[in-house]
Structures are given as C-alpha cells and as structure tokens.
Design a protein around this motif. Structure first.
Motif, mmCIF file in Angstrom:
data_model
loop_
_atom_site.group_PDB
_atom_site.id
_atom_site.type_symbol
_atom_site.label_atom_id
_atom_site.label_comp_id
_atom_site.label_asym_id
_atom_site.label_seq_id
_atom_site.Cartn_x
_atom_site.Cartn_y
_atom_site.Cartn_z
ATOM 1 N N LEU A 158 0.815 -1.210 0.158
ATOM 2 C CA LEU A 158 -0.072 0.016 0.065
ATOM 3 C C LEU A 158 1.111 1.316 -0.030
ATOM 4 N N SER A 159 2.013 1.314 0.617
ATOM 5 C CA SER A 159 2.623 2.651 0.798
ATOM 6 C C SER A 159 3.592 2.821 -0.655
ATOM 7 N N LEU A 160 3.500 1.662 -1.470
ATOM 8 C CA LEU A 160 4.189 1.866 -2.926
ATOM 9 C C LEU A 160 2.847 2.307 -3.912
ATOM 10 N N GLY A 161 1.817 2.276 -3.180
ATOM 11 C CA GLY A 161 0.744 2.733 -4.263
ATOM 12 C C GLY A 161 1.121 3.773 -5.266
ATOM 13 N N ASP A 162 1.248 4.834 -4.722
ATOM 14 C CA ASP A 162 1.396 6.261 -5.364
ATOM 15 C C ASP A 162 2.571 6.116 -6.423
ATOM 16 N N ILE A 198 3.777 3.328 -7.782
ATOM 17 C CA ILE A 198 3.522 2.498 -8.815
ATOM 18 C C ILE A 198 2.361 2.885 -9.789
ATOM 19 N N ASN A 199 1.329 3.707 -9.187
ATOM 20 C CA ASN A 199 0.484 4.478 -10.067
ATOM 21 C C ASN A 199 1.103 5.321 -10.826
ATOM 22 N N GLU A 200 2.180 6.115 -10.452
ATOM 23 C CA GLU A 200 2.953 7.327 -11.181
ATOM 24 C C GLU A 200 3.694 6.529 -12.292
ATOM 25 N N THR A 201 4.331 5.291 -12.062
ATOM 26 C CA THR A 201 4.979 4.757 -13.211
ATOM 27 C C THR A 201 3.867 4.282 -14.125
ATOM 28 N N LEU A 202 2.828 3.640 -13.621
ATOM 29 C CA LEU A 202 1.737 3.089 -14.492
ATOM 30 C C LEU A 202 1.456 4.148 -15.607
ATOM 31 N N SER A 203 0.824 5.155 -15.010
ATOM 32 C CA SER A 203 0.388 6.374 -15.926
ATOM 33 C C SER A 203 1.542 6.761 -16.870
ATOM 34 N N THR A 204 2.626 6.587 -16.758
ATOM 35 C CA THR A 204 3.929 6.764 -17.863
ATOM 36 C C THR A 204 4.035 5.837 -18.681
ATOM 37 N N MET A 205 3.599 4.744 -18.411
ATOM 38 C CA MET A 205 3.696 3.558 -19.454
ATOM 39 C C MET A 205 2.313 3.319 -20.199
ATOM 40 N N CYS A 206 1.141 3.867 -19.928
ATOM 41 C CA CYS A 206 0.170 3.469 -20.506
ATOM 42 C C CYS A 206 -0.503 4.703 -21.107
#
Length: 106
Positions: free
Chosen positions: A92-96, A98-106
């Motif tokens: 959960l602490s890695l959520g932000d 992970i989401n930031e990285t995911l938004s740059t990849m999609c």
C-alpha cells in the motif's frame, strides 16, 4: 464426418477452476469492490477474484485469489497470493509510486 456428430473439443486453460456444476444455485451478483457477508472479511475485485482476510496456521493473511465454486461453496484456487499484514502495508505504501509509473507507461 457427418454434420450431426459432435466433435470432442479439447481446450487448454490455465484456469484452476474446478468442475462446472450445471445444477449449481445461481450466484449472488456482487458489485466490484463490494464487501460480502462472509465469516471472513471479503471484498470482490472482479467476478470470482476476491480479497479476503484469512487465518492460516494461526497467522493472519491478506489473500488475493481466484476462487471457484464447488457444491455451492466458493473455494480458494491456486491462482493468487497471500500477504502478511506487514507486506500488505508495504504494498500500500508503494501505491502512489506504482500508479505514477503506470501512468507513464500506459
């Protein structure tokens, strides 16, 4: 081959669902993310993909898993992961991030 003769279909699937019970009672439809009425706290992610807080061998786990139905009962399948509360909190602490990285990849 005659048209009225059915061919045996072979289907390979990596799903670990149990045998299909054609006379099974109709499933209750749960909204995505909804908490279900169960003895173990349970949330539906999608279909039969559930998050449960479960006790196993005296320890608590957050279980994210595909379940299958057998004799009207949902049973845990092989596909999934059980996390200790400490690992769950770390995820959960890695959520932000992970989401930031995911938004740059999609």
């Amino acid at each position: 081959m005659p048209k009225n003769k059915k061919q045996a279909s072979s289907s390979s699937s990596d799903s670990d669902e149990g045998p299909v019970d054609r006379n099974a009672p109709p499933e209750k439809k749960a909204k995505m993310g909804a908490k279900t009425d169960d003895k173990e706290p349970t949330w539906v992610l999608q279909g039969k993909k559930l998050v449960k807080i479960r006790e196993f061998k005296g320890k608590m786990y957050i279980d994210i898993r595909e379940f299958y139905e057998k004799n009207g009962e949902l049973l845990p399948g092989k596909k999934g992961v059980s996390l200790t509360p400490e690992v769950w909190r770390k995820l959960l602490s890695l959520g932000d991030e992970i989401n930031e990285t995911l938004s740059t990849m999609c």
